[in-house]
Design a protein around this motif. Structure first.
Motif, short mmCIF file in Angstrom:
data_model
loop_
_atom_site.label_atom_id
_atom_site.label_comp_id
_atom_site.label_asym_id
_atom_site.label_seq_id
_atom_site.Cartn_x
_atom_site.Cartn_y
_atom_site.Cartn_z
N LEU A 94 -0.37 10.82 4.95
CA LEU A 94 -1.18 10.59 3.76
C LEU A 94 -0.32 10.57 2.52
CD1 LEU A 94 -4.31 12.74 4.53
CD2 LEU A 94 -4.08 10.27 4.62
N GLY A 95 0.98 10.74 2.70
CA GLY A 95 1.88 10.52 1.59
C GLY A 95 2.37 11.75 0.85
N ARG A 97 5.23 14.34 0.21
CA ARG A 97 6.66 14.30 0.47
C ARG A 97 7.04 15.38 1.49
NH1 ARG A 97 9.84 14.02 -5.14
NH2 ARG A 97 9.07 12.00 -5.89
N LEU A 181 7.89 11.02 12.31
CA LEU A 181 6.50 10.78 12.02
C LEU A 181 5.84 9.96 13.12
CD1 LEU A 181 4.64 11.55 9.92
CD2 LEU A 181 5.34 9.63 8.52
N HIS B 52 3.37 0.07 13.25
CA HIS B 52 4.19 1.22 12.85
C HIS B 52 5.23 0.83 11.81
CE1 HIS B 52 3.30 3.70 16.75
NE2 HIS B 52 2.29 3.66 15.91
N ALA B 55 3.50 0.57 8.60
CA ALA B 55 3.07 1.89 8.13
C ALA B 55 4.24 2.72 7.60
CB ALA B 55 2.38 2.63 9.26
N ILE B 57 6.46 4.18 9.20
CA ILE B 57 6.82 5.35 9.99
C ILE B 57 7.84 4.98 11.06
CG2 ILE B 57 4.67 6.61 9.61
CD1 ILE B 57 3.83 5.69 12.40
N ASP B 58 8.20 3.74 11.14
CA ASP B 58 9.24 3.30 12.05
C ASP B 58 10.02 2.21 11.32
OD1 ASP B 58 10.74 3.22 14.30
OD2 ASP B 58 9.20 2.35 15.61
N GLU B 77 13.20 8.16 1.57
CA GLU B 77 12.17 9.00 2.20
C GLU B 77 11.03 9.37 1.24
OE1 GLU B 77 12.64 10.15 5.61
OE2 GLU B 77 10.51 10.53 5.28
N ASP B 78 11.38 9.85 0.04
CA ASP B 78 10.37 10.29 -0.91
C ASP B 78 9.57 9.12 -1.46
OD1 ASP B 78 10.96 12.88 -0.56
OD2 ASP B 78 12.22 13.08 -2.36
N SER B 81 6.96 8.17 1.01
CA SER B 81 5.78 9.04 0.96
C SER B 81 4.84 8.58 -0.12
CB SER B 81 6.21 10.48 0.67
OG SER B 81 6.85 11.02 1.78
N SER B 82 5.41 8.37 -1.27
CA SER B 82 4.62 7.98 -2.42
C SER B 82 4.00 6.60 -2.19
CB SER B 82 5.53 8.02 -3.65
OG SER B 82 5.08 7.11 -4.60
N ARG B 84 3.19 5.26 0.74
CA ARG B 84 2.10 5.40 1.70
C ARG B 84 0.84 5.90 1.01
NH1 ARG B 84 5.94 7.34 5.63
NH2 ARG B 84 5.60 9.49 5.03
N ARG B 85 1.07 6.85 0.11
CA ARG B 85 -0.06 7.48 -0.57
C ARG B 85 -0.81 6.48 -1.45
NH1 ARG B 85 2.50 12.03 -3.06
NH2 ARG B 85 2.35 11.18 -5.15
N PHE B 90 -4.89 4.36 6.55
CA PHE B 90 -4.73 4.31 8.01
C PHE B 90 -6.01 4.69 8.74
CE2 PHE B 90 -0.71 5.49 6.12
CZ PHE B 90 0.18 4.61 6.72
N PHE B 92 -6.93 5.46 12.89
CA PHE B 92 -6.36 5.53 14.24
C PHE B 92 -7.45 5.52 15.29
CE2 PHE B 92 -4.17 8.18 11.21
CZ PHE B 92 -2.88 7.74 11.28
#
Lengths: 633, 255
Positions: A94-95, A97, A181, B52, B55, B57-58, B77-78, B81-82, B84-85, B90, B92
């Motif tokens: 969900l994002g 960090r 992940l 993936h 998304a 994540i891969d 990486e950071d 995250s931001s 994706r948010r 998503f 599943f």
């Protein structure tokens, strides 16, 4: 609503998981605090005759405890964090960090840890009073212990646990960095591979385990340490292979016995165990070995305690024994003993003893620190010996003539053949030949503890050249609680420089050492039991969560709730009973190495197994209940 | 209309000690704003791998992926995250709801992460819940509701932060046909009225028939593509069905 609220809410919802971890933390703190605070308890300091020893033993034991508690917390923490993989993965997706998630887990663990530390210390302060009273009871001086808080214990406990908590918090922080992940998206790996049973490995395991037993009964070398090393090597590897191969083999045989396997839902339980055993091999091995260690600790503590009186009797055959200095002091001592109305005198013996240097090179045994041609030898007449045996209510009389002599064995592992027929010389030219060896002491142990008996005539001849000195020995009733007289006598003796020993003092020293050992070994043993029980319990819970779906499916295809409960009960029994049985077998063997068979042996083993069994049984019930609750409701 | 997703020469290779497996080979794909795209293919065709990669994540072995104007390969990486948010939602097959939170709390989780004001949160939840018809169960826990309701909760959670792209991985896989229809109708509805861009991986021809465009992949390569155009859903379903035998594999198992 903030992220913190969500985390808090989630903690509340997962209370069952948190609670388990939390409780193991608290229990660890309570145990450690109690342990450390014991040495700070004034009642124990006052009561114990040799507090210094107690102090150092407690410190040593607490070091072992720290290691053990550390490992245990680490283990339960990793179970706990693994359970939350899904939740953590979702946060990441969900994002949030990684760093934030890591911090979240870090602080959560930290807060949880410090709350547990606080509660643990509070409970510890309550429990330490109880434990102090148990210890004093074992030391045979029961009394009420006042409530008090030990600052030292608080400081030590806080330091040790702060360290452990910070380490586990760092472990929690690292969780998010440990898995990719993508694993969240992939279905949870269903079960593990069924290990292939290997007949050679199974045979090797049996050979190793039988070999370890063989070493006990037929030692390969004379070196005790070498034997113990070999024993450990065989036991550890044999046990591992036992779970790795033998058990797998047996399960496969069950699978092939279709009449059993296809009955009810036996196939589900058996298949389940078989699938899980690969991942559990190491845990089951460690638990079996720890159980063996715990049981051995119980055995040792208990049998030592059980033997105190016998040991003390052996060490000090008489209630009071002193060397006669002059008539006046002898009389004073006699009066003091007779004034004690609670402990009336049963018998009194005068024991004349000649001490000479002897040449004992004809013997295989030379006391440590002495030379063969100049060892102090103490000589009694056979007549005196017979008086002593009568006074001590022992059976048998001794008749010696000419050069004949009898010996009281200095070491309990010596046999007739080492003495009977051997010769020694005393006073330069007097040769004595041993004809008998006695097991029980007649006079208190004293270095080099070399006591021999000769005929009355020979004793008189020897006395012409060397003047005998006189022991005065008393036997009283209830000697084990003659504290007041014992102390008075020892004080008097110290003042007048008289050599004096009392049964009471020896007995107390033994009792304290043994009581403390029993307490410490029992304490450590129980911690081992609780820890291993908890580890199995955690594992069972983990598996229950993984198997939820499987059981739901099994119920859907028609298995009744009762059938599922039965198969769960059987599976769980397997994981608890197996390590217990193997632990009992191992520890009995170890115990046989340490103590030869005897009456104590059976009693000790039965009591220890009972204690262990009961605790495990409670864990077993709890496991079945929890497992059932997770998969069968 | 602007491009939401674009890939160039996308490759994914899995290497093990014994073998090299090319999961995706030279995938070129463009999705525009407001599209509802289905990706179909037999098991092992690479459709989930593709999802993936989108998304974040891969990672692909080579090639480019651009989502909402951002080259996601360039993100650290950071930043991911931001990203994706803010940009992705998503859904599943197995819902991935937190059992300890109520339906409402599950839905507003992404808003919590955005540190939105409480009043705004409440309003957004109510809005999205009415879209998916789950207002009545907002205070229930995931274990108290049906699979269909769970999936609509998951969809609400995926939509609430208004992502640029909604990624759905076999969303109807675990649902009965009634629940599946409800969910697909809801997705179609938000796609049409809110212009939400949806990318859905499925091997269910019925689910695929709700899409405006279906891309078929086989052995890691784009095989063919069907556009619904003005056809009715029923006709489109038939067209999808017709492709399946050519596509091979076990895709028609589920029909």
């Amino acid at each position: 609503m903030t992220l913190f609220d969500i985390v808090k809410k989630n903690m509340k919802g997962n209370i069952q998981n948190y609670l388990l971890y939390f409780l193991s933390l608290i229990i660890s703190v309570v145990i450690f605090y109690t342990f450390v605070s014991l040495q700070d308890t004034t009642e124990i300091q006052e009561r114990a005759e040799s507090f210094e020893i107690i102090h150092s033993i407690i410190i040593q034991a607490s070091i072992i405890l720290v290691l053990f508690v550390g490992i245990f917390i680490w283990y339960s923490n990793s179970f706990f964090t693994k359970r939350r993989k899904k939740e953590v993965g979702l946060y990441a997706l969900l994002g949030i960090r990684k760093k934030t998630i890591g911090r979240m887990l870090f602080y959560e663990n930290l807060i949880l840890g410090f709350i547990a530390l606080l509660i643990g210390i509070l409970l510890g302060a309550l429990f330490s009073r109880l434990f102090a009273m148990i210890l004093l009871k074992l030391l045979d001086s029961p009394m009420d212990v006042g409530f008090h808080i030990s600052v030292d214990a608080i400081v030590y406990t806080s330091i040790v646990f702060a360290l452990i908590i910070i380490l586990t918090s760092i472990q929690a922080y690292r969780l998010i960095y440990q898995f990719k992940l993508i694993t969240l998206f992939q279905a949870e790996k269903q079960g593990e591979q069924v290990p292939k049973p290997s007949l050679p490995l199974a045979i090797l395991s049996i050979i190793m385990l039988l070999g370890s037993a063989w070493i006990v009964y037929e030692p390969l070398t004379d070196e005790a340490m070498a034997n113990l090393g070999l024993f450990s090597l065989f036991t550890i590897n044999g046990t591992y292979l036992l779970f790795r191969s033998v058990i797998v083999y047996l399960l496969k045989i069950i699978q092939n016995k279709k009449t059993y396997y296809y009955k009810g839902i036996n196939l589900i339980g058996t298949a389940q165990i078989l699938h899980r055993i690969k991942g559990n091999t190491l845990t089951l091995t460690i638990i079996s070995l720890l159980s063996a260690a715990a049981l051995t600790a119980f055995y040792m503590g208990y049998s030592e305690y059980y033997n105190i009186k016998k040991n003390a009797m052996n060490h000090s055959p008489f209630s009071y024994l002193h060397i006669s200095k002059n008539k006046a002091s002898d009389q004073q001592i006699k009066q003091m003993i007779q004034q004690d109305r609670q402990h009336p005198t049963l018998s009194q013996v005068d024991i004349p003893v000649i001490q000479v240097n002897g040449n004992i090179s004809g013997l295989g045994y030379i006391p440590y620190g002495y030379s063969a041609n100049k060892t102090p030898v103490r000589i009694l007449s056979s007549h005196t010996y017979n008086q002593i045996t009568k006074a001590l209510n022992r059976k048998g009389t001794l008749h010696l003539a000419g050069n004949q002599a009898a010996m009281i064995r200095p070491n309990s592992d010596q046999t007739d053949s080492e003495y009977v027929g051997h010769k020694i010389t005393v006073q330069g030219d007097q040769t004595l030949t041993f004809v008998r060896l006695f097991e029980d002491r007649v006079i208190n142990w004293s270095d080099p503890d070399f006591y021999i008996m000769v005929s009355e005539e020979r004793f008189k001849e020897l006395a012409k050249l060397t003047k005998p000195f006189l022991y005065k020995a008393y036997r009283v009733t209830n000697q084990e609680n003659a504290k007041v007289t014992s102390n008075q006598l020892l004080q008097l003796a110290a003042k007048q420089n008289i050599t004096m020993s009392t049964f009471y003092l020896d007995y107390r020293k033994n009792l304290e050492a043994a009581g403390l050992d029993l307490f410490l070994l029992g304490f450590l043993g129980i911690i081992f039991v609780v820890a291993t029980g908890s580890i199995i319990y955690f594992k069972q819970l983990m598996e229950a969560h993984l198997d939820q779906e499987r059981y739901r499916m099994i119920r859907k295809i028609g298995a009744s709730k009762k059938e599922i409960t039965t198969t769960i009960a059987k599976q769980t029994l397997f994981v608890y009973l197996l390590p217990l049985v193997i632990g009992i077998l191992h520890s009995t063997l170890i115990f046989t190495i340490i103590y030869p068979m005897g009456e104590v042996f059976t009693v000790t083993i039965l009591v220890s197994i009972l204690v262990y069994g009961v605790i495990y049984f409670l864990y077993y019930l709890l496991s079945v209940y929890s497992y059932n609750k997770i998969v069968n409701t | 209309m602007r491009t939401i997703l674009q890939t160039k020469n996308l490759k994914k290779v899995y290497r093990t000690k014994e073998s090299i497996f090319q999961a995706l080979d030279n995938i070129e794909l463009t999705v525009r704003e407001g599209e509802f795209v289905g990706i179909m293919g037999p098991s092992g065709s690479g459709k989930t791998t593709l999802l993936h990669l989108f998304a974040t994540i891969d990672e692909p072995t080579s090639g480019e992926i651009e989502i909402a104007g951002t080259d996601i390969m360039q993100l650290n990486e950071d930043q991911r995250s931001s990203f994706r948010r803010k940009q992705l939602g998503f859904i599943f097959q197995d819902y991935n709801l937190l059992d300890t939170l109520t339906v409402k709390e599950n839905i507003l989780l992404p808003l919590v992460l955005e540190k939105m004001k409480v009043a705004e949160m409440e309003q957004s939840v109510n809005e999205i819940a009415s879209r998916f018809g789950i207002q009545s169960i907002l205070d229930k826990y995931p274990y108290q509701i049906s699979g269909g309701q769970k999936q609509r909760t998951a969809a609400s959670r995926a939509m609430i932060a208004r992502p640029s792209l909604l990624l759905a991985d076999e969303p109807t896989g675990a649902l009965d046909s009634k629940s599946a229809t409800d969910l697909l109708e809801s997705l179609k509805n938000v796609n049409e009225t809110d212009k939400v861009t949806i990318l859905m991986v499925t091997h269910d021809a019925f689910a695929a028939s709700y899409c405006k465009r279906v891309i078929f992949i086989k052995d890691g390569k784009t095989f063919t593509e069907l556009v619904r155009g003005n056809h009715s859903r029923k006709d489109f379903f038939q067209k999808v069905i017709n492709v399946l035998p050519v596509l091979g594999g076990n895709i028609d198992d589920t029909l």
